[in-house]
Enzyme design. Structure first.
Site, PDB file in Angstrom:
ATOM      1  N   LYS A  88       4.289   5.089   0.492  1.00  0.00           N
ATOM      2  CA  LYS A  88       4.026   3.689   0.133  1.00  0.00           C
ATOM      3  C   LYS A  88       4.388   3.504  -1.338  1.00  0.00           C
ATOM      4  CE  LYS A  88       0.083   0.467   0.277  1.00  0.00           C
ATOM      5  NZ  LYS A  88      -1.321   0.306   0.680  1.00  0.00           N
ATOM      6  N   SER A 103      -2.132  -3.320   4.153  1.00  0.00           N
ATOM      7  CA  SER A 103      -0.983  -3.497   3.300  1.00  0.00           C
ATOM      8  C   SER A 103       0.117  -2.443   3.495  1.00  0.00           C
ATOM      9  CB  SER A 103      -1.432  -3.493   1.837  1.00  0.00           C
ATOM     10  OG  SER A 103      -1.984  -2.240   1.481  1.00  0.00           O
ATOM     11  N   SER A 116      -5.995  -0.577   4.740  1.00  0.00           N
ATOM     12  CA  SER A 116      -4.525  -0.573   4.612  1.00  0.00           C
ATOM     13  C   SER A 116      -3.795   0.573   5.277  1.00  0.00           C
ATOM     14  CB  SER A 116      -4.136  -0.618   3.143  1.00  0.00           C
ATOM     15  OG  SER A 116      -4.163  -1.951   2.745  1.00  0.00           O
TER      16      SER A 116
HETATM   17  N1  GLN Z   1      -6.504  -6.086   3.672  1.00  0.00           N
HETATM   18  C1  GLN Z   1      -7.406  -5.585   2.668  1.00  0.00           C
HETATM   19  C2  GLN Z   1      -7.232  -6.345   1.379  1.00  0.00           C
HETATM   20  O1  GLN Z   1      -6.371  -7.172   1.321  1.00  0.00           O
HETATM   21  C3  GLN Z   1      -7.219  -4.106   2.484  1.00  0.00           C
HETATM   22  C4  GLN Z   1      -6.109  -3.720   1.605  1.00  0.00           C
HETATM   23  C5  GLN Z   1      -6.024  -2.246   1.307  1.00  0.00           C
HETATM   24  O2  GLN Z   1      -6.678  -1.432   1.935  1.00  0.00           O
HETATM   25  N2  GLN Z   1      -5.230  -1.915   0.306  1.00  0.00           N
HETATM   26  O3  GLN Z   1      -7.958  -6.124   0.464  1.00  0.00           O
END
Ligand code: GLN
Length: 476
Positions: free
Chosen positions: A82, A157, A181
């Protein structure tokens, strides 16, 4: 079978037996990326020259010493990262325009460990900018497509990582999970993914979202691949004071033993209205499947779940306000105008929540709720070994369906965001498909530092099912 479809353990065996070389394996990965990534758009940057240099070195080492894998367990295995992991000399953007030209001076500890274990970095994958989102639609560069249906989001994400693994562009991916994420994109794309206990893997060199919530984990085609990769990256790191001096078990060696009288809890709050019927049935069926291994399945309660989304987002954005202050356009990064709308929203809300007079009402309250969420888990883990729960209330949604409604996007994180404030680990595994052939995933949640148990339960489940072996049809 194509080389790119191999799991890590199968690829390792092939390399060891000299059935194929690391250069051949790498070539087939890049060919696949060239063929399919123009439509999937999982990758932001490829590191082809370095990768081939590493593959040549790997082949040399293997030809000299067949037992080299004991020392370098991931030798010659291509993977993606990532784009929040700093990689010295290789562009690292966090999918944000503010870092569009950023070339780090150092490498994240976890990437260094993968490198020492012989793994070969193919390139960096797309995500929601800074990890803020659940669909990759908040990337400033591109929207990754779900390999199972190109009109759907891959989740986020870490959507680029999940889409890359699902479409066999690399054997595994390393990603970050602050509130879902890793798990949610894994479930949208039908791959396995683990969010480890807070502190189990060093965060050093990973672009921070919320430092008290961020965790590093991996995604792969099956649980065994996660056990192999987490074994490599876990452990104490003096560069990250939140990593304890606690032994890392040999997850792979112990994978096949399953605790007798395993007790699985189904948290009732996760099976409420709002949960898609097909997802509900798939997770319940998975729990029932485990009964064939003499596991006991009992209902349990995590009563503070209803406050989790609010507490998580308040805590998360408050830390965002502090962490993103470093992108001041002076030391590094572009001008602050380059931040995208979701990033600006979070910085502003977080700054508000921390400001004097509001701190007690918002941030402090969120921290108190966090303690209650943790206590909920402590109580249920006194009664059961692990929990089975859905990852997302619904399968992958259409691109554009929720991007205009940030609140709807936040609310969809209801089942994943309880985990990070409590610091516990959760393993996401495929557990079915909808009538429209969209993947369904579930999470297996355990007490802190129970990764070993989660891998054992996940592996046992995958021995009984074949969802994880299905691949999307990409016309190849
Ligand atoms: N969807 C969650 C957020 O927007 C988790 C994101 C993540 O784990 N980086 O905060």
């Amino acid at each position: 079978m194509k080389l790119t479809d191999l799991t890590i353990s199968k690829a390792r065996k092939g390399l060891q037996d000299r059935s194929f070389s690391s250069q051949e394996l790498l070539t087939s990965c890049f060919k696949r990326i060239e063929k399919h990534d123009p439509k999937i758009q999982a990758f932001l940057t490829l590191d082809k020259n370095n990768a081939f240099k590493k593959a040549r070195e790997a082949d040399k080492l293997i030809s000299k010493n067949k037992n080299i894998f004991a020392e370098k367990p991931l030798l010659g295995i291509p993977y993606s990262a990532k784009d929040v992991f700093c990689t010295k000399g290789v562009k690292t953007t966090a999918s944000s325009n503010i870092l569009k030209n950023y070339i780090p001076q150092y490498t994240a500890t976890s990437i260094k460990k993968l490198d020492q274990a012989g793994a070969i970095l193919l390139g960096k994958t797309n995500c929601d900018a800074f990890g803020f989102g659940s669909s990759t639609e908040n990337s400033d560069f591109q929207v990754t497509k779900n390999p199972w249906n190109l009109n759907k989001v891959p989740g986020g994400s870490s959507g680029g990582s999940a889409a890359a693994v699902a479409s066999s562009m690399g054997l595994f991916s390393i990603a970050e999970d602050t509130g879902g994420s890793i798990r949610q994109p894994a479930s949208f794309c039908s791959v396995s993914g683990i969010k480890v206990t807070y502190g189990r893997v060093s965060r050093f060199g990973v672009i921070a979202y919320g430092s008290s919530l961020d965790t590093i984990g991996t995604m792969g085609k099956e649980v065994e691949d996660l056990a192999l990769t987490i074994k490599v990256i876990a452990g104490q790191d003096l560069q990250d004071a939140t990593t304890p001096d606690q032994e890392v078990p040999d997850y792979v060696q112990n994978l096949k033993t399953l605790k007798k009288d395993l007790k699985i809890g189904l948290p009732q709050e996760y099976f409420d209205q709002g949960l898609d019927r097909q997802v509900k049935e798939a997770v319940e069926k998975a729990a029932a499947t485990m009964k064939t291994l003499k596991a006991q399945v009992v209902p349990v309660s995590l009563p503070h779940t209803k406050y989790a989304v609010a507490a998580y987002y308040l805590a998360g954005i408050s830390e965002v306000s502090a962490n993103l202050a470093r992108y001041d356009g002076i030391r590094f990064g572009e001008k602050r105008e380059e931040f995208g709308p979701e990033v600006k929203r979070r910085i502003m809300l977080g700054t508000y929540a921390l400001s004097s007079g509001y701190y007690e009402a918002y941030y402090k309250k969120a921290m108190q709720v966090r303690t209650l969420l943790k206590a909920d888990f402590d109580k249920v883990f006194a009664k059961v070994d692990c929990l089975f729960a859905p990852v997302s209330p619904f399968p992958a949604f259409a691109i554009g369906e929720k991007s205009q409604d940030p609140l709807a996007m936040w609310l969809a994180d209801v089942y994943t965001v309880t985990i990070n404030p409590a610091g516990v680990p959760a393993l996401a595994v495929p557990c079915g498909f909808t009538n429209d052939n969209l993947p369904i995933g579930m999470q297996i949640i355990g007490p802190q530092f129970s990764e070993q148990l989660l891998f054992q339960v996940g592996h046992a489940y995958q021995k009984l099912t074949d969802y994880h072996q299905r691949r999307p049809k990409l016309n190849d």
